[in-house]
Design a protein around this motif. Structure first.
Motif, PDB file in Angstrom:
ATOM      1  N   LEU A 221       0.791  -1.227   0.000  1.00 56.73           N
ATOM      2  CA  LEU A 221       0.000   0.000   0.000  1.00 56.73           C
ATOM      3  C   LEU A 221       0.828   1.284   0.000  1.00 56.73           C
ATOM      4  O   LEU A 221       0.262   2.375  -0.134  1.00 56.73           O
ATOM      5  CB  LEU A 221      -0.941   0.009   1.209  1.00 56.73           C
ATOM      6  CG  LEU A 221      -2.089  -1.006   1.154  1.00 56.73           C
ATOM      7  CD1 LEU A 221      -2.886  -0.994   2.450  1.00 56.73           C
ATOM      8  CD2 LEU A 221      -3.013  -0.721  -0.028  1.00 56.73           C
ATOM      9  N   GLY A 222       2.126   1.190   0.143  1.00 55.91           N
ATOM     10  CA  GLY A 222       2.971   2.376   0.094  1.00 55.91           C
ATOM     11  C   GLY A 222       2.548   3.422   1.108  1.00 55.91           C
ATOM     12  O   GLY A 222       2.285   3.107   2.275  1.00 55.91           O
ATOM     13  N   ASP A 223       2.436   4.671   0.668  1.00 59.77           N
ATOM     14  CA  ASP A 223       2.099   5.754   1.584  1.00 59.77           C
ATOM     15  C   ASP A 223       0.595   5.950   1.737  1.00 59.77           C
ATOM     16  O   ASP A 223       0.150   6.960   2.282  1.00 59.77           O
ATOM     17  CB  ASP A 223       2.753   7.060   1.137  1.00 59.77           C
ATOM     18  CG  ASP A 223       2.306   7.499  -0.257  1.00 59.77           C
ATOM     19  OD1 ASP A 223       1.440   6.827  -0.864  1.00 59.77           O
ATOM     20  OD2 ASP A 223       2.826   8.522  -0.741  1.00 59.77           O
ATOM     21  N   ARG A 224      -0.195   4.975   1.314  1.00 62.49           N
ATOM     22  CA  ARG A 224      -1.649   5.065   1.509  1.00 62.49           C
ATOM     23  C   ARG A 224      -2.046   4.703   2.932  1.00 62.49           C
ATOM     24  O   ARG A 224      -3.219   4.849   3.314  1.00 62.49           O
ATOM     25  CB  ARG A 224      -2.382   4.159   0.516  1.00 62.49           C
ATOM     26  CG  ARG A 224      -2.163   4.576  -0.943  1.00 62.49           C
ATOM     27  CD  ARG A 224      -2.726   3.531  -1.885  1.00 62.49           C
ATOM     28  NE  ARG A 224      -4.178   3.468  -1.834  1.00 62.49           N
ATOM     29  CZ  ARG A 224      -4.888   2.478  -2.364  1.00 62.49           C
ATOM     30  NH1 ARG A 224      -4.265   1.462  -2.952  1.00 62.49           N
ATOM     31  NH2 ARG A 224      -6.208   2.501  -2.292  1.00 62.49           N
ATOM     32  N   VAL A 225      -1.094   4.225   3.718  1.00 57.77           N
ATOM     33  CA  VAL A 225      -1.341   3.941   5.129  1.00 57.77           C
ATOM     34  C   VAL A 225      -0.153   4.424   5.957  1.00 57.77           C
ATOM     35  O   VAL A 225       0.965   4.539   5.462  1.00 57.77           O
ATOM     36  CB  VAL A 225      -1.563   2.437   5.415  1.00 57.77           C
ATOM     37  CG1 VAL A 225      -2.863   1.946   4.826  1.00 57.77           C
ATOM     38  CG2 VAL A 225      -0.388   1.608   4.911  1.00 57.77           C
ATOM     39  N   THR A 226      -0.427   4.711   7.217  1.00 53.58           N
ATOM     40  CA  THR A 226       0.621   4.970   8.201  1.00 53.58           C
ATOM     41  C   THR A 226       0.807   3.710   9.019  1.00 53.58           C
ATOM     42  O   THR A 226      -0.176   3.110   9.471  1.00 53.58           O
ATOM     43  CB  THR A 226       0.226   6.134   9.125  1.00 53.58           C
ATOM     44  OG1 THR A 226       0.137   7.330   8.341  1.00 53.58           O
ATOM     45  CG2 THR A 226       1.249   6.327  10.225  1.00 53.58           C
ATOM     46  N   ILE A 227       2.039   3.287   9.213  1.00 54.82           N
ATOM     47  CA  ILE A 227       2.325   2.048   9.925  1.00 54.82           C
ATOM     48  C   ILE A 227       3.146   2.359  11.169  1.00 54.82           C
ATOM     49  O   ILE A 227       4.150   3.080  11.100  1.00 54.82           O
ATOM     50  CB  ILE A 227       3.097   1.051   9.031  1.00 54.82           C
ATOM     51  CG1 ILE A 227       2.319   0.790   7.736  1.00 54.82           C
ATOM     52  CG2 ILE A 227       3.352  -0.253   9.782  1.00 54.82           C
ATOM     53  CD1 ILE A 227       3.086  -0.032   6.720  1.00 54.82           C
ATOM     54  N   VAL A 228       2.718   1.811  12.300  1.00 54.04           N
ATOM     55  CA  VAL A 228       3.443   1.970  13.560  1.00 54.04           C
ATOM     56  C   VAL A 228       3.768   0.584  14.101  1.00 54.04           C
ATOM     57  O   VAL A 228       2.890  -0.285  14.191  1.00 54.04           O
ATOM     58  CB  VAL A 228       2.610   2.752  14.600  1.00 54.04           C
ATOM     59  CG1 VAL A 228       3.333   2.797  15.942  1.00 54.04           C
ATOM     60  CG2 VAL A 228       2.330   4.166  14.099  1.00 54.04           C
ATOM     61  N   VAL A 229       5.033   0.368  14.454  1.00 51.79           N
ATOM     62  CA  VAL A 229       5.486  -0.895  15.035  1.00 51.79           C
ATOM     63  C   VAL A 229       5.937  -0.627  16.463  1.00 51.79           C
ATOM     64  O   VAL A 229       6.723   0.294  16.711  1.00 51.79           O
ATOM     65  CB  VAL A 229       6.649  -1.504  14.227  1.00 51.79           C
ATOM     66  CG1 VAL A 229       7.124  -2.803  14.876  1.00 51.79           C
ATOM     67  CG2 VAL A 229       6.231  -1.747  12.784  1.00 51.79           C
ATOM     68  N   MET A 230       5.444  -1.425  17.405  1.00 59.01           N
ATOM     69  CA  MET A 230       5.810  -1.216  18.805  1.00 59.01           C
ATOM     70  C   MET A 230       5.574  -2.486  19.610  1.00 59.01           C
ATOM     71  O   MET A 230       4.827  -3.374  19.195  1.00 59.01           O
ATOM     72  CB  MET A 230       4.990  -0.066  19.400  1.00 59.01           C
ATOM     73  CG  MET A 230       3.497  -0.293  19.364  1.00 59.01           C
ATOM     74  SD  MET A 230       2.525   1.148  19.886  1.00 59.01           S
ATOM     75  CE  MET A 230       2.943   1.191  21.617  1.00 59.01           C
ATOM     76  N   GLU A 231       6.238  -2.571  20.764  1.00 61.89           N
ATOM     77  CA  GLU A 231       5.971  -3.670  21.684  1.00 61.89           C
ATOM     78  C   GLU A 231       4.567  -3.517  22.250  1.00 61.89           C
ATOM     79  O   GLU A 231       4.126  -2.401  22.557  1.00 61.89           O
ATOM     80  CB  GLU A 231       6.981  -3.673  22.823  1.00 61.89           C
ATOM     81  CG  GLU A 231       8.399  -4.040  22.411  1.00 61.89           C
ATOM     82  CD  GLU A 231       9.324  -4.150  23.600  1.00 61.89           C
ATOM     83  OE1 GLU A 231       9.199  -5.141  24.354  1.00 61.89           O
ATOM     84  OE2 GLU A 231      10.152  -3.246  23.783  1.00 61.89           O
ATOM     85  N   SER A 232       3.869  -4.638  22.394  1.00 64.41           N
ATOM     86  CA  SER A 232       2.521  -4.588  22.963  1.00 64.41           C
ATOM     87  C   SER A 232       2.596  -4.782  24.471  1.00 64.41           C
ATOM     88  O   SER A 232       3.666  -4.946  25.047  1.00 64.41           O
ATOM     89  CB  SER A 232       1.646  -5.678  22.341  1.00 64.41           C
ATOM     90  OG  SER A 232       1.946  -6.941  22.918  1.00 64.41           O
ATOM     91  N   TRP A 233       1.430  -4.772  25.116  1.00 64.72           N
ATOM     92  CA  TRP A 233       1.364  -4.986  26.556  1.00 64.72           C
ATOM     93  C   TRP A 233       1.421  -6.464  26.922  1.00 64.72           C
ATOM     94  O   TRP A 233       1.426  -6.813  28.098  1.00 64.72           O
ATOM     95  CB  TRP A 233       0.099  -4.347  27.127  1.00 64.72           C
ATOM     96  CG  TRP A 233      -1.176  -4.762  26.431  1.00 64.72           C
ATOM     97  CD1 TRP A 233      -1.981  -5.810  26.754  1.00 64.72           C
ATOM     98  CD2 TRP A 233      -1.774  -4.117  25.307  1.00 64.72           C
ATOM     99  NE1 TRP A 233      -3.053  -5.876  25.899  1.00 64.72           N
ATOM    100  CE2 TRP A 233      -2.956  -4.842  24.999  1.00 64.72           C
ATOM    101  CE3 TRP A 233      -1.447  -3.017  24.520  1.00 64.72           C
ATOM    102  CZ2 TRP A 233      -3.793  -4.490  23.943  1.00 64.72           C
ATOM    103  CZ3 TRP A 233      -2.281  -2.671  23.476  1.00 64.72           C
ATOM    104  CH2 TRP A 233      -3.441  -3.387  23.202  1.00 64.72           C
ATOM    105  N   VAL A 234       1.472  -7.350  25.931  1.00 64.14           N
ATOM    106  CA  VAL A 234       1.666  -8.785  26.174  1.00 64.14           C
ATOM    107  C   VAL A 234       3.147  -9.086  25.981  1.00 64.14           C
ATOM    108  O   VAL A 234       3.708  -8.821  24.917  1.00 64.14           O
ATOM    109  CB  VAL A 234       0.813  -9.631  25.209  1.00 64.14           C
ATOM    110  CG1 VAL A 234       1.128 -11.114  25.380  1.00 64.14           C
ATOM    111  CG2 VAL A 234      -0.670  -9.368  25.444  1.00 64.14           C
ATOM    112  N   ALA A 235       3.790  -9.617  26.999  1.00 66.19           N
ATOM    113  CA  ALA A 235       5.226  -9.850  26.956  1.00 66.19           C
ATOM    114  C   ALA A 235       5.614 -10.693  25.747  1.00 66.19           C
ATOM    115  O   ALA A 235       5.052 -11.767  25.525  1.00 66.19           O
ATOM    116  CB  ALA A 235       5.682 -10.538  28.247  1.00 66.19           C
TER     117      ALA A 235
END
Length: 338
Positions: A221-235
């Motif tokens: 999708l290229g720049d048609r979406v914003t993507i955020v990657v992060m650690e979740s609250w589940v270890a």
């Protein structure tokens, strides 16, 4: 596992179809499912009387501030013991005594409306209770929706203009988003896509798999979406979130400030994870609380060095760090930097 992936994709597809069929915005749908938020509704926080939001434009003689704070790990502490509740109680007392008449309280959270209500309920059940004030503005879903308190009733009312902008970008990419979820989601957190937000999230074990999922969606999708990657609250579980380009914490913060006529010099944001990283490009003063993730702190240092971003690393954890930055901001008003 395959069943979890199929359910997640089906849930997202049904939400998108319903929104398209009814013409509802994601914010309107969330509000409809949860009811109208009023000052007396325990689901939305500690009641506060309705008020006309103060004018912070121009010279801002009253010295008010638009505080745009993340919740989990920032204004709201999940640390064990009673200190988190005490810190929030101190912040609330300070806000009501020193800031409420002249300032504007905005929560800018990645939680959707249901998750926000769950957080309020969780806080009330603690011993001692850890209760958030009802905000003047509530931004949810990482920027997918925003609500403003009605000055007469105190109800939190959806901003349909913002929702329409977000939905117009989201509806065309829903089929590809559903395929992406089916291919990568390992389902480590239930009901991530149950609420009708213009946003989708998946979870995988570890940062390597998260990077693969991110790269696959970016290629699709290229720049048609914003993507955020992060650690979740589940270890051990990492979260990858996709949303329309408009729907970021930075963009919704700028929108709120512009709609209320607040200069960036009179704004202060607070955060603790990579989910708040877009705020580094907001042009507003900011604070990363002491417990901020290494990823956010690295991005903060880079923005400070390369672009002169006016952001501080608080000495206090969570609520205490927000309170610290608020007081420093108010005492250093007019200074070039923190």
């Amino acid at each position: 596992m395959m069943r979890q992936r199929a359910v997640a994709a089906a849930s997202l597809a049904s939400v998108g179809a319903a929104a398209a069929a009814t013409g509802r915005s994601s914010c309107s749908a969330s509000s409809a499912s949860g009811g109208t938020a009023t000052t007396g509704d325990r689901n939305w926080g500690a009641p506060r009387p309705p008020k006309t939001l103060p004018a912070l434009g121009g010279a801002n003689a009253g010295g008010g501030v638009l505080l745009l704070s993340d919740l989990d790990g920032t204004l709201y502490s999940h640390a064990p013991g009673a200190e988190g509740a005490r810190s929030l109680a101190r912040f609330n007392r300070h806000w009501l005594k020193a800031e409420d008449e002249r300032s504007i309280l905005c929560y800018n959270t990645a939680r959707n409306m249901k998750d926000y209500r769950d957080l309020v309920a969780e806080g009330r059940a603690k011993d001692p209770p850890s209760v958030l004030l009802v905000p003047d503005v509530l931004c949810t879903g990482g920027g997918t929706a925003v609500q403003f308190r009605d000055p007469a009733t105190g109800a939190l009312e959806p901003d349909v203009g913002w929702s329409a902008r977000v939905e117009a970008e989201w509806a065309p990419v829903l089929p590809e988003i559903g395929e992406w979820l089916a291919a990568f989601d390992e389902g480590h957190i239930d009901d991530l896509n149950a609420e009708p937000d213009a946003r989708a999230a998946l979870t995988v074990w570890g940062p390597a798999k998260a990077a693969l999922a991110r790269d696959a969606l970016r290629a699709k999708l290229g720049d048609r979406v914003t993507i955020v990657v992060m650690e979740s609250w589940v270890a051990g579980a990492w979260m990858v979130t996709a949303s329309p380009p408009t729907a970021t914490k930075r963009n919704v913060a700028v929108y709120v400030a512009e709609k209320l006529g607040v200069r960036h010099a009179d704004c202060l944001w607070a955060g603790d994870t990579e989910g708040d990283e877009s705020m580094l490009d907001s042009g507003m003063r900011g604070v990363c609380v002491r417990n901020a993730t290494p990823g956010l702190l690295a991005a903060m240092r880079d923005k400070v060095q390369r672009a002169g971003a006016d952001v501080m690393h608080a000495s206090g954890h969570s609520t205490t760090g927000v309170h610290e930055a608020l007081q420093i901001h108010q005492h250093s008003r007019g200074a070039a930097r923190f």
